[in-house]
Motif scaffolding. Structure first.
Motif, mmCIF file in Angstrom:
data_model
loop_
_atom_site.group_PDB
_atom_site.id
_atom_site.type_symbol
_atom_site.label_atom_id
_atom_site.label_comp_id
_atom_site.label_asym_id
_atom_site.label_seq_id
_atom_site.Cartn_x
_atom_site.Cartn_y
_atom_site.Cartn_z
ATOM 1 N N GLY A 171 0.826 -1.196 0.000
ATOM 2 C CA GLY A 171 0.000 0.000 0.000
ATOM 3 C C GLY A 171 0.866 1.254 0.000
ATOM 4 N N TRP A 172 0.209 2.415 -0.172
ATOM 5 C CA TRP A 172 0.965 3.657 -0.302
ATOM 6 C C TRP A 172 1.653 4.049 1.004
ATOM 7 C CZ3 TRP A 172 1.127 8.497 1.867
ATOM 8 C CH2 TRP A 172 1.866 9.451 1.159
ATOM 9 N N ILE A 173 0.966 3.905 2.132
ATOM 10 C CA ILE A 173 1.525 4.363 3.416
ATOM 11 C C ILE A 173 2.770 3.563 3.788
ATOM 12 C CG2 ILE A 173 1.089 4.535 5.898
ATOM 13 C CD1 ILE A 173 -1.828 5.117 5.237
ATOM 14 N N ARG A 174 2.655 2.246 3.751
ATOM 15 C CA ARG A 174 3.807 1.411 4.094
ATOM 16 C C ARG A 174 4.910 1.540 3.049
ATOM 17 N NH1 ARG A 174 3.318 -5.136 5.054
ATOM 18 N NH2 ARG A 174 5.502 -5.558 5.610
ATOM 19 N N GLY A 175 4.515 1.640 1.787
ATOM 20 C CA GLY A 175 5.508 1.799 0.724
ATOM 21 C C GLY A 175 6.306 3.072 0.875
ATOM 22 N N ALA A 176 5.612 4.165 1.206
ATOM 23 C CA ALA A 176 6.308 5.445 1.400
ATOM 24 C C ALA A 176 7.268 5.366 2.582
ATOM 25 C CB ALA A 176 5.299 6.564 1.610
ATOM 26 N N GLY A 177 6.856 4.640 3.633
ATOM 27 C CA GLY A 177 7.730 4.486 4.793
ATOM 28 C C GLY A 177 8.986 3.709 4.456
ATOM 29 N N ILE A 178 8.829 2.667 3.645
ATOM 30 C CA ILE A 178 9.990 1.863 3.245
ATOM 31 C C ILE A 178 10.952 2.696 2.406
ATOM 32 C CG2 ILE A 178 10.726 -0.098 1.823
ATOM 33 C CD1 ILE A 178 8.112 -1.500 2.659
ATOM 34 N N VAL A 179 10.400 3.456 1.455
ATOM 35 C CA VAL A 179 11.240 4.305 0.606
ATOM 36 C C VAL A 179 11.978 5.334 1.457
ATOM 37 C CG1 VAL A 179 11.213 6.056 -1.208
ATOM 38 C CG2 VAL A 179 9.848 3.984 -1.464
ATOM 39 N N GLY A 180 11.273 5.934 2.424
ATOM 40 C CA GLY A 180 11.888 6.943 3.275
ATOM 41 C C GLY A 180 13.004 6.381 4.139
ATOM 42 N N SER A 181 12.759 5.238 4.786
ATOM 43 C CA SER A 181 13.784 4.651 5.650
ATOM 44 C C SER A 181 14.957 4.118 4.835
ATOM 45 C CB SER A 181 13.192 3.536 6.509
ATOM 46 O OG SER A 181 12.655 2.500 5.714
ATOM 47 N N LEU A 182 14.670 3.625 3.623
ATOM 48 C CA LEU A 182 15.743 3.161 2.749
ATOM 49 C C LEU A 182 16.610 4.337 2.305
ATOM 50 C CD1 LEU A 182 16.923 0.703 1.272
ATOM 51 C CD2 LEU A 182 15.403 1.211 -0.640
ATOM 52 N N GLY A 183 15.957 5.466 1.990
ATOM 53 C CA GLY A 183 16.711 6.671 1.623
ATOM 54 C C GLY A 183 17.563 7.171 2.776
ATOM 55 N N ALA A 184 17.011 7.125 4.003
ATOM 56 C CA ALA A 184 17.770 7.562 5.181
ATOM 57 C C ALA A 184 18.973 6.640 5.417
ATOM 58 C CB ALA A 184 16.864 7.574 6.404
ATOM 59 N N THR A 185 18.787 5.346 5.144
ATOM 60 C CA THR A 185 19.899 4.406 5.275
ATOM 61 C C THR A 185 21.006 4.745 4.274
ATOM 62 O OG1 THR A 185 18.373 2.651 5.955
ATOM 63 C CG2 THR A 185 20.560 1.974 5.225
ATOM 64 N N PHE A 189 19.953 2.003 12.711
ATOM 65 C CA PHE A 189 18.523 2.086 13.024
ATOM 66 C C PHE A 189 17.688 2.144 11.751
ATOM 67 C CE2 PHE A 189 14.975 5.199 13.598
ATOM 68 C CZ PHE A 189 14.090 4.328 14.216
ATOM 69 N N ASN A 190 18.070 2.993 10.814
ATOM 70 C CA ASN A 190 17.306 3.109 9.569
ATOM 71 C C ASN A 190 17.366 1.826 8.747
ATOM 72 O OD1 ASN A 190 16.155 5.862 9.470
ATOM 73 N ND2 ASN A 190 18.281 6.498 9.661
ATOM 74 N N ALA A 191 18.507 1.150 8.770
ATOM 75 C CA ALA A 191 18.615 -0.129 8.057
ATOM 76 C C ALA A 191 17.714 -1.182 8.702
ATOM 77 C CB ALA A 191 20.064 -0.604 8.061
ATOM 78 N N SER A 192 17.712 -1.232 10.041
ATOM 79 C CA SER A 192 16.859 -2.182 10.756
ATOM 80 C C SER A 192 15.387 -1.866 10.540
ATOM 81 C CB SER A 192 17.168 -2.145 12.260
ATOM 82 O OG SER A 192 18.513 -2.459 12.516
ATOM 83 N N LEU A 193 15.046 -0.574 10.555
ATOM 84 C CA LEU A 193 13.661 -0.164 10.347
ATOM 85 C C LEU A 193 13.183 -0.550 8.957
ATOM 86 C CD1 LEU A 193 11.163 1.318 11.364
ATOM 87 C CD2 LEU A 193 12.193 3.473 10.596
ATOM 88 N N THR A 194 14.052 -0.381 7.955
ATOM 89 C CA THR A 194 13.700 -0.786 6.590
ATOM 90 C C THR A 194 13.406 -2.281 6.536
ATOM 91 O OG1 THR A 194 15.145 0.950 5.687
ATOM 92 C CG2 THR A 194 14.464 -0.808 4.185
ATOM 93 N N ALA A 195 14.276 -3.070 7.158
ATOM 94 C CA ALA A 195 14.094 -4.529 7.165
ATOM 95 C C ALA A 195 12.797 -4.915 7.870
ATOM 96 C CB ALA A 195 15.288 -5.198 7.849
#
Length: 387
Positions: free
Chosen positions: A270-284, A316-322
């Motif tokens: 979905g859009w919400i979870r997808g946006a979160g993954i993209v954001g945390s991946l970018g932060a990583t 943290f951002n890598a773990s959050l992405t996973a």
């Protein structure tokens, strides 16, 4: 435009040549290895004729990159200013940088009458530190007020760290709570950051009651925002002797992709979870880039807390992405540990700046509240015929 004569040159060729000189495994490394071996064998004098080459490599490689950066500047490359500041193309590759900073850096570098020394990367300065400092220095250049520039840089860093502190603390504690509930009562784990998606899934029908906007919002399929439970079924698994069908927020997207393809994984997210993954991946990615531009030995000696916060933040951002991709006790446990570790190092390193930013925000919020209250009183007075 740059005060330099125009030449037909390929900046990629100059940068590659510089990399061959001082990059990993390049001429500089090989010369160093040769002198080390010669010293161990007691024959260093035999290499005295090529000793000046080490200094030549150290001077020539940066000069080649500088010329390549000027060539890029003349071709309107948005990264030219940062290359002239002292970063390499590898360090800036695939990084989303603030467009206003790129504009200021290029505009300053392109004007030969302006002093661009403030743009230069300081010895051992990471990309993250450079971005904060330059924003403050830009204010100093525009206003001539050095204290104002320092205040802006301090606030930017403090506000960013204040936000990161609360985010890492909240996510860390919630992840730890979820893992505890999983082992204590076999509670199903949801991906971090999906609370809004779960609320939407459970209360989407109530949106139709919202005046005007409700009729339009009710037409949007729930799965578009919160994720498709049907697509999430591809991640079904055996649980307590029965086959369990996870909801969208519970699903392992890797398992969905493996069994149903990437399209179904995207639907399940979905859009919400997808946006979160993209954001945390970018932060990583940003954290990795920041670590890559850092002089680790010097950074550790100068500020151990700051050095550790860079590492824990990236972890943290890598773990959050996973955990957002594949929620399970391991990924959520790592998110909890790294999140709390990151919050701890931030508090250790930036206690004064976080406090200043919080005080600034609180002061502005208080003034805004007073202004709103005063405005409401005036409006009430104007509408009251007996006042």
């Amino acid at each position: 435009m740059t005060g330099k004569p125009n030449r037909v040159v390929n900046p990629n060729d100059l940068e590659q040549l510089a990399k061959l000189l001082d990059g990993r495994g390049g001429m500089g490394d090989r010369l160093g290895e040769a002198f080390t071996r010669a010293s161990a064998l007691g024959v260093s004098d035999k290499l005295s004729a090529i000793r000046p080459m080490r200094a030549w490599v150290s001077d020539t490689a940066p000069e080649l990159r500088r010329k390549a950066a000027y060539a890029r500047l003349e071709n309107d490359d948005p990264l030219a200013g940062l290359l002239l500041a002292g970063f390499t193309p590898e360090q800036l590759k695939n990084k989303e940088l603030p467009p206003d900073i790129l504009l200021v850096a290029n505009a300053t570098a392109s004007n030969s009458e302006l002093d661009d020394s403030w743009l230069k990367r300081k010895d051992g300065e990471s990309l993250d530190d450079w971005l904060v400092r330059v924003q403050g220095d830009a204010v100093t250049q525009l206003t001539g007020n050095e204290k104002l520039g320092q205040a802006v840089a301090t606030y930017i860093e403090g506000a960013a760290n204040l936000s990161a502190f609360f985010t890492s603390t909240t996510v860390g504690l919630l992840s730890a709570k979820s893992v505890r509930a999983y082992f204590k009562s076999s509670k199903i784990l949801n991906a971090p950051g999906t609370l809004t998606a779960r609320l939407i899934s459970g209360h989407w029908d109530k949106l139709s009651r919202v005046p005007r906007a409700g009729s339009w919002l009710a037409r949007v399929p729930t799965g578009v925002l919160a994720g498709s439970d049907e697509a999430a079924m591809f991640a079904g698994y055996m649980r307590n002797g029965a086959f369990y069908m996870p909801t969208a927020t519970e699903s392992n997207l890797l398992r969905v992709a493996q069994r149903g393809g990437l399209a179904n994984a995207a639907k399940a997210a979905g859009w919400i979870r997808g946006a979160g993954i993209v954001g945390s991946l970018g932060a990583t990615g940003w954290g990795v880039a920041n670590l890559a531009t850092m002089d680790h030995g010097k950074a550790w000696k100068e500020d151990k807390a700051k050095y550790l916060s860079n590492w824990t933040g990236t972890a943290f951002n890598a773990s959050l992405t996973a955990a957002m991709v594949a929620p399970n006790p391991v990924t959520l446990g790592l998110t909890a540990a790294t999140g709390l570790a990151y919050a701890g190092t931030l508090a250790w390193d930036h206690a004064d700046k976080i406090g200043d930013a919080a005080e600034w925000v609180g002061d502005k919020a208080e003034k805004a509240g007073e202004a709103i209250a005063d405005g409401a009183k005036k409006l009430g007075s104007a509408l009251n015929p007996f006042d």
